[in-house]
Design a protein around this motif. Structure first.
Motif, PDB file in Angstrom:
ATOM      1  N   SER A  77       0.847  -1.200   0.000  1.00 48.07           N
ATOM      2  CA  SER A  77       0.000   0.000   0.000  1.00 48.07           C
ATOM      3  C   SER A  77       0.879   1.244   0.000  1.00 48.07           C
ATOM      4  O   SER A  77       1.822   1.354   0.775  1.00 48.07           O
ATOM      5  CB  SER A  77      -0.884   0.015   1.249  1.00 48.07           C
ATOM      6  N   SER A  78       0.525   2.202  -0.870  1.00 43.71           N
ATOM      7  CA  SER A  78       1.263   3.470  -0.898  1.00 43.71           C
ATOM      8  C   SER A  78       0.618   4.493   0.033  1.00 43.71           C
ATOM      9  O   SER A  78       1.138   5.585   0.202  1.00 43.71           O
ATOM     10  CB  SER A  78       1.272   4.037  -2.320  1.00 43.71           C
ATOM     11  N   ALA A  79      -0.548   4.134   0.582  1.00 39.43           N
ATOM     12  CA  ALA A  79      -1.362   5.049   1.394  1.00 39.43           C
ATOM     13  C   ALA A  79      -1.939   6.188   0.552  1.00 39.43           C
ATOM     14  O   ALA A  79      -2.518   7.125   1.094  1.00 39.43           O
ATOM     15  CB  ALA A  79      -0.585   5.595   2.594  1.00 39.43           C
ATOM     16  N   TYR A  80      -1.765   6.100  -0.763  1.00 35.22           N
ATOM     17  CA  TYR A  80      -2.388   7.087  -1.665  1.00 35.22           C
ATOM     18  C   TYR A  80      -3.667   6.480  -2.252  1.00 35.22           C
ATOM     19  O   TYR A  80      -3.778   5.261  -2.398  1.00 35.22           O
ATOM     20  CB  TYR A  80      -1.426   7.478  -2.790  1.00 35.22           C
ATOM     21  N   VAL A  81      -4.590   7.357  -2.602  1.00 38.04           N
ATOM     22  CA  VAL A  81      -5.858   6.916  -3.159  1.00 38.04           C
ATOM     23  C   VAL A  81      -6.206   7.809  -4.359  1.00 38.04           C
ATOM     24  O   VAL A  81      -5.822   8.989  -4.382  1.00 38.04           O
ATOM     25  CB  VAL A  81      -6.963   6.954  -2.072  1.00 38.04           C
ATOM     26  N   PRO A  94      -4.397  10.430   5.357  1.00 38.54           N
ATOM     27  CA  PRO A  94      -3.953  10.399   6.755  1.00 38.54           C
ATOM     28  C   PRO A  94      -4.512   9.186   7.492  1.00 38.54           C
ATOM     29  O   PRO A  94      -3.838   8.604   8.339  1.00 38.54           O
ATOM     30  CB  PRO A  94      -4.516  11.708   7.334  1.00 38.54           C
ATOM     31  N   LYS A  95      -5.730   8.773   7.131  1.00 28.94           N
ATOM     32  CA  LYS A  95      -6.318   7.605   7.816  1.00 28.94           C
ATOM     33  C   LYS A  95      -5.536   6.330   7.480  1.00 28.94           C
ATOM     34  O   LYS A  95      -5.363   5.462   8.332  1.00 28.94           O
ATOM     35  CB  LYS A  95      -7.792   7.446   7.429  1.00 28.94           C
ATOM     36  N   ALA A  96      -5.042   6.229   6.250  1.00 36.93           N
ATOM     37  CA  ALA A  96      -4.221   5.054   5.893  1.00 36.93           C
ATOM     38  C   ALA A  96      -2.942   5.056   6.712  1.00 36.93           C
ATOM     39  O   ALA A  96      -2.522   4.009   7.221  1.00 36.93           O
ATOM     40  CB  ALA A  96      -3.896   5.070   4.401  1.00 36.93           C
ATOM     41  N   GLY A 128      -3.319   3.761  10.057  1.00 40.27           N
ATOM     42  CA  GLY A 128      -3.667   2.346  10.142  1.00 40.27           C
ATOM     43  C   GLY A 128      -5.158   2.071  10.218  1.00 40.27           C
ATOM     44  O   GLY A 128      -5.568   0.971  10.590  1.00 40.27           O
ATOM     45  N   LYS A 129      -5.984   3.073   9.840  1.00 43.75           N
ATOM     46  CA  LYS A 129      -7.439   2.856   9.891  1.00 43.75           C
ATOM     47  C   LYS A 129      -7.909   2.055   8.682  1.00 43.75           C
ATOM     48  O   LYS A 129      -7.312   2.112   7.611  1.00 43.75           O
ATOM     49  CB  LYS A 129      -8.154   4.205   9.935  1.00 43.75           C
ATOM     50  N   GLU A 130      -9.008   1.337   8.881  1.00 48.06           N
ATOM     51  CA  GLU A 130      -9.533   0.476   7.809  1.00 48.06           C
ATOM     52  C   GLU A 130     -10.215   1.265   6.703  1.00 48.06           C
ATOM     53  O   GLU A 130     -10.044   0.977   5.525  1.00 48.06           O
ATOM     54  CB  GLU A 130     -10.566  -0.499   8.397  1.00 48.06           C
TER      55      GLU A 130
END
Ligand code: FAD
Length: 415
Positions: free
Chosen positions: A171-175, A226-228, A231-233
C-alpha cells in the motif's frame, strides 16, 4: 493455449498470440467483459504496437491526440515544464494518445472476436498447475482446462503469482478519485482542450485531459490518506479528498466537485520480481508488475508483454503438428522472461520515485520547481528508455542504459 483474465493485458495478449496462428481460449471471472474507470494515457511505446495490430486508427478516432503534456504546481498553478507531444511523435514515430479505458478495452475485445479467440466469462480460476508438456487451470465451479501454455493476466491479486513468490500488494497510502464528464461542464474552468495537465502538490496531484474526440473531460485526483497512515480500515473517503486539496490553486478547486464520490481506488504496487515463468505458466500485465500509476505505463506494459511474447512465439514456431502448436515454448518463455522483467522493474521503481518527486512539500517542493522550470522541454533523456522501442528489443538495452543516468528521477527525488 489459455489466457486467464480479460482485462487489457489478457485480451491484448490473446489477440497477439492468435495473430501468430495459435488457438487461444481466454477465461474471465466476471459475467461480462468490461473495464471500470475513466481515461488511460497511451504513450508511443504502445501506440507503436496498436499500429502493428492495425488498431491505431480506431483508437485515434475514439481517443484524443493531445498537443502538450504540461506539469504545473498545484499550489500556485504555475507551469513547471512541458513536453511538446507533436515533437515527441516525430521523435518516436508514433503518437501519444489518451483514450477512455472502456474504449481501448472494447477495441481489443472486438479484435479478439474477429481473430477467433474463444472468449469465456463466468470462469473464476482458482488453481494453476504444470502438467507434462503443458499446464492445467481449475475453476471455482470445479471445471478445469489444459493447454500447452497458460498465461496468467489475472491482475494485482493474481492467483498464479503465488506459484512464483509469496508477496502481498504494497500500500502506498495514496488513493485515486476519478471522474469523466461532458466537456461542457468544464468549459468555464480554465482547462486545456488539447493537453494532458498534471498539477503536482504536497502529498497530492491532480490530472486533467480530454477524452472521446474532446467531447469528454477526464480528471484524476490522487492524495495521501492520513487515515491510511494511521492504520485505519476505512481510508481514502471523500472527506479526506476535500481536505487533501484544501489550499490548492483555483483550477483544482473548480475540478474537484466533478469527481465521482461513490468509489475510489487505493493505490497499491508490489515489489518487482525477476521471474515470471514457472514451467508452462507465465505471468503477464499487473499480475507480473503492478505499478503505481505515476508513469502511466501499467496498461502499456501489459500490452508490450503480449507483443513481446507473441513475437518470440512467431520466431520460434515450426509447422503445427498433430501433437501441438509447433512452438518451442521453453525458448519462447525464456526469451520473454529475458526481455520484460528488467524493463518493468525500472518502470515500477521509477514510478515510485516519480511519485515522491511530485508530492514534495516545503523547501523540497521549491527545489523541485526550480529544477523543472530550468529543464529544456526538448530534453528526452527521461523518456527515451520508456517511449523508445527498447523495452521490446533487448539487444539495444545495454547501450541505452549506459547513455541514460539510471534512476535519475530517484536521485532528484531523494535530494
Ligand atoms: P486488470 O485490468 O486488473 O485485469 C485483470 C482481469 O483478470 C480482470 O478482468 C479480472 O476480472 C480478471 N481476473 C482476475 N482474477 C481472475 C481469476 N482468478 N480468474 C479469472 N479472471 C480473473 N496504465 C496506463 O498504461 N496508462 C495510464 O494512464 C494509467 N492510468 C492509471 C490510473 C489509475 C488511477 C490506475 C489505478 C491505474 C492506471 N494505469 C494506467 C494502470 C492500468 O490500469 C493497469 O496497469 C492495467 O489495467 C492492468 O491490466 P491487466 O489486464 O494486467 O490487469
Amino acid at each position: 493455449m489459455i489466457v486467464i483474465g480479460g482485462g487489457i493485458g489478457g485480451l491484448s495478449a490473446a489477440l497477439a498470440l492468435t495473430r501468430k496462428g495459435l488457438k487461444v481460449r481466454l477465461y474471465e471471472r466476471a459475467s461480462e467483459f468490461g473495464e471500470v474507470g475513466a481515461g488511460l494515457q497511451i504513450a508511443p511505446n504502445c501506440t507503436r504496437i496498436l499500429n502493428d495490430y492495425g488498431l491505431l486508427d480506431e483508437a485515434t478516432t475514439l481517443g484524443v491526440l493531445p498537443e502538450r503534456m504540461i506539469m504545473k504546481d498545484a499550489v500556485d498553478g504555475g507551469e513547471l515544464t512541458h513536453l511538446d507531444l507533436k515533437d515527441l511523435e516525430r521523435r518516436y514515430g508514433f503518437p501519444y494518445l489518451v483514450i477512455h479505458r472502456s474504449d481501448l478495452h472494447g477495441i481489443f475485445l472486438r479484435a479478439c472476436e474477429r481473430a477467433g479467440v474463444e472468449l469465456v466469462t463466468d470462469a473464476h480460476c482458482v488453481a494453476y498447475e504444470n502438467t507434462p508438456g503443458g499446464a492445467r487451470v481449475t475453476f471455482a465451479d470445479g471445471r478445469s482446462d489444459r493447454a500447452e501454455v497458460v498465461i496468467a493476466a489475472d491482475g494485482l491479486h493474481s492467483v498464479a503469482r503465488r506459484l512464483l513468490v509469496h508477496d502481498e500488494p504494497v500500500s502506498s497510502a495514496y488513493v485515486a478519485y476519478r471522474g469523466a464528464v461532458p466537456f461542457d461542464q468544464v468549459r468555464a474552468n480554465d482547462v486545456h482542450e488539447s493537453a494532458v495537465v498534471v498539477y503536482v502538490g504536497p502529498r497530492c496531484h491532480f490530472v486533467q485531459y480530454p477524452l472521446r474526440g474532446g467531447q469528454m473531460f477526464n480528471q484524476v485526483a490522487v492524495f495521501e490518506s492520513p487515515k491510511a497512515l494511521a492504520g485505519k480500515e476505512d481510508w481514502g473517503t471523500p472527506d479526506e479528498l476535500d481536505r487533501a486539496f484544501d489550499g490548492m490553486c483555483p483550477q483544482i478547486k473548480a475540478g474537484l466537485p466533478l469527481m465521482w464520490r461513490d468509489r475510489w481506488w487505493r493505490m497499491y504496487d508490489r515489489e518487482p520480481i525477476a521471474n515470471w515463468v514457472t514451467g508452462r505458466i507465465a505471468l503477464l500485465g499487473d499480475a507480473a508488475h503492478p505499478p503505481l500509476q505515476y508513469m502511466a505505463q501499467g496498461a502499456v506494459m501489459a500490452i508490450e508483454d503480449g507483443w513481446v511474447l507473441a513475437e518470440r512465439v512467431g520466431a520460434l514456431r515450426t509447422e503445427r503438428s498433430e501433437e501441438g502448436s509447433g512452438v518451442d515454448w521453453e525458448a519462447a518463455l525464456a526469451a520473454y522472461e529475458a526481455v520484460r522483467p528488467e524493463h518493468c522493474r525500472r518502470v515500477m521503481t521509477t514510478a515510485r520515485s516519480w511519485g515522491a518527486l511530485w508530492h514534495h512539500d516545503g523547501v523540497k517542493r521549491l527545489q523541485r520547481n526550480a529544477l523543472l522550470r530550468a529543464r529544456d522541454p526538448h530534453d528526452y533523456s527521461f523518456t527515451d528508455w520508456v517511449y523508445g522501442p527498447t523495452a521490446l528489443t533487448p539487444e539495444q538495452e545495454p547501450e541505452l542504459y549506459r547513455a541514460i543516468p539510471l534512476e535519475s528521477a530517484a536521485v532528484v527525488a531523494e535530494q
